[in-house]
Design an enzyme around this catalytic site. Structure first.
Site, PDB file in Angstrom:
ATOM      1  N   ARG A   1     -12.280  12.959  -3.634  1.00 52.52           N
ATOM      2  CA  ARG A   1     -11.573  14.230  -3.702  1.00 52.52           C
ATOM      3  C   ARG A   1     -12.531  15.386  -3.388  1.00 52.52           C
ATOM      4  NH1 ARG A   1      -9.361  11.028  -7.765  1.00 52.52           N
ATOM      5  NH2 ARG A   1      -7.072  10.879  -7.680  1.00 52.52           N
TER       6      ARG A   1
ATOM      7  N   LYS B   1     -10.353  12.178 -11.875  1.00 49.54           N
ATOM      8  CA  LYS B   1      -9.035  12.579 -12.345  1.00 49.54           C
ATOM      9  C   LYS B   1      -8.466  11.583 -13.344  1.00 49.54           C
ATOM     10  CE  LYS B   1      -4.547  14.155 -10.610  1.00 49.54           C
ATOM     11  NZ  LYS B   1      -3.723  14.388  -9.408  1.00 49.54           N
TER      12      LYS B   1
ATOM     13  N   HIS C   1      -7.137  17.825   0.794  1.00 49.86           N
ATOM     14  CA  HIS C   1      -6.839  16.595   0.051  1.00 49.86           C
ATOM     15  C   HIS C   1      -6.247  15.521   0.954  1.00 49.86           C
ATOM     16  CE1 HIS C   1      -6.156  14.252  -3.577  1.00 49.86           C
ATOM     17  NE2 HIS C   1      -4.950  13.960  -3.136  1.00 49.86           N
TER      18      HIS C   1
ATOM     19  N   ARG D   1      -8.265  12.501   2.013  1.00 48.86           N
ATOM     20  CA  ARG D   1      -8.214  11.309   1.141  1.00 48.86           C
ATOM     21  C   ARG D   1      -7.062  10.404   1.558  1.00 48.86           C
ATOM     22  NH1 ARG D   1      -9.656   9.274  -3.963  1.00 48.86           N
ATOM     23  NH2 ARG D   1      -7.986   8.712  -5.384  1.00 48.86           N
TER      24      ARG D   1
ATOM     25  N   TRP E   1      -7.719   5.132  -8.353  1.00 50.27           N
ATOM     26  CA  TRP E   1      -6.385   5.482  -8.833  1.00 50.27           C
ATOM     27  C   TRP E   1      -6.109   4.755 -10.142  1.00 50.27           C
ATOM     28  CZ3 TRP E   1      -6.579   5.115  -3.304  1.00 50.27           C
ATOM     29  CH2 TRP E   1      -6.235   6.302  -2.653  1.00 50.27           C
TER      30      TRP E   1
ATOM     31  N   TYR F   1       0.956   3.753   0.438  1.00 47.05           N
ATOM     32  CA  TYR F   1       0.296   3.327   1.672  1.00 47.05           C
ATOM     33  C   TYR F   1       0.721   1.926   2.106  1.00 47.05           C
ATOM     34  CZ  TYR F   1      -2.681   7.110  -0.014  1.00 47.05           C
ATOM     35  OH  TYR F   1      -3.134   8.303  -0.485  1.00 47.05           O
TER      36      TYR F   1
END
Length: 337
Positions: free
Chosen positions: A177, A204, A263, A266, A289, A298
């Site tokens: 990020r 995150k 972003h 990414r 994630w 994806y």
């Protein structure tokens, strides 16, 4: 205002008004409430301000803490001074409608979700109120994943200043990020082992991320050596503070690339890996994630790999002699009972 509560506690505070009549009414109200709390066991009349402050104090560890503070500043004019138990679904819905008209249903949902989270804590954890009003969020359309082709990236790189070229190349090589790229320190890099790492308090999902460094990322880091004792990415000898600058937006415009955020680099990295056959569980680990659902966006880009796996069934079928099946079918039809 100055009075002694039945518990013996002395209450001294400002009435917040120069009107003596209003101040006296508030004084009498607070004194009556303190009596009911002490003698009848009623819950104190906590306000939205009390709850919002307590929530912020308890959630300083959240990655979205700054965002929560910003959203609470927007909410404050609508709920300041409101007693928690008087905040109902209709009042909250009106706030959501205002935000949806100002921006979008998705942005309104972030506001509504924050209000819901605070009120739920007030009821279920702090036991300040008895029930939580039902808060319905707006339906959000699923957005497309925005990513660039290698050709578009080459066009963009030509338009960027050198220091941003390297940051973009590093982002596209690691999937990190913006904040993790901009704030990367040499203490987080081991060039001998070709790895970098993001500490839990920088991620995150609040879990450490091990970042393998490919040849392009290593090349970028090599070019930064010696520019600053602590930070990796600099501009004129000073650490870069922000990547989404005028230079970035100007380069996008000259490259003819629209509706693209930093972003989305990414997303581009993840899309490229998915197209090259990277399993989604590996992609999830590489990108840090927290949930599989975040990576499922994806999945549709892994078509060649899906076809490859679906061909396994064909391999099993091809191992069956169809001529023998036809012969067996004729033989079965000739049987008599």
């Amino acid at each position: 205002m100055d009075f002694v509560a039945p518990s013996g506690e002395r209450v001294r505070c400002s009435a917040g008004t120069t009107d003596k009549t209003q101040a006296q009414e508030l004084h009498d109200k607070l004194k009556a409430e303190s009596w009911r709390v002490d003698k009848l066991g009623e819950k104190p009349a906590y306000t939205w301000d009390d709850a919002a402050y307590k929530f912020l104090m308890e959630t300083t560890h959240k990655a979205t803490h700054k965002d929560d503070k910003s959203r609470l500043r927007w909410i404050q004019p609508y709920l300041t001074g409101k007693v928690l138990r008087d905040i109902d679904r209709e009042m909250i819905s009106r706030i959501g409608e205002i935000k949806a008209k100002q921006s979008s249903p998705a942005t309104a949902n972030r506001i509504l979700a924050l209000i819901r989270s605070i009120i739920r804590r007030a009821a279920l954890e702090w036991e300040w109120i008895e029930k939580v009003p039902r808060i319905r969020l707006y339906k959000e359309a699923k957005r497309r994943v925005r990513w660039l082709t290698p050709e578009q990236v080459k066009t963009l790189l030509v338009e960027l200043p050198p220091h941003q070229q390297d940051m973009v190349l590093f982002a596209l090589s690691t999937g990190l990020r913006q904040s993790n790229v901009v704030q990367l320190e040499w203490s987080q890099v081991d060039m001998n082992r070709r790895v970098a790492w993001i500490h839990p308090d920088q991620a995150k999902a609040r879990k450490a991320i091990l970042v393998p460094l490919n040849s392009v990322a290593m090349g970028v880091l090599t070019r930064q050596v010696g520019k600053h004792p602590e930070r990796v990415f600099t501009y004129h000898g000073k650490p870069v503070a922000w990547a989404n600058t005028k230079a970035w937006t100007g380069a996008l415009k000259r490259a003819g690339i629209e509706n693209f955020r930093w972003h989305d680099l990414r997303h581009t990295w993840a899309s490229w890996l998915a197209q090259q056959g990277t399993p989604l569980n590996v992609l999830q680990e590489l990108g840090g994630w927290e949930s599989e659902s975040m990576v499922r966006r994806y999945a549709h880009l892994s078509q060649p790999v899906l076809i490859e796996h679906s061909e396994l069934a064909a391999t099993m079928l091809n191992g069956t002699n169809m001529a023998q099946l036809e012969e067996k079918k004729v033989s079965d039809n000739s049987l008599t009972f």
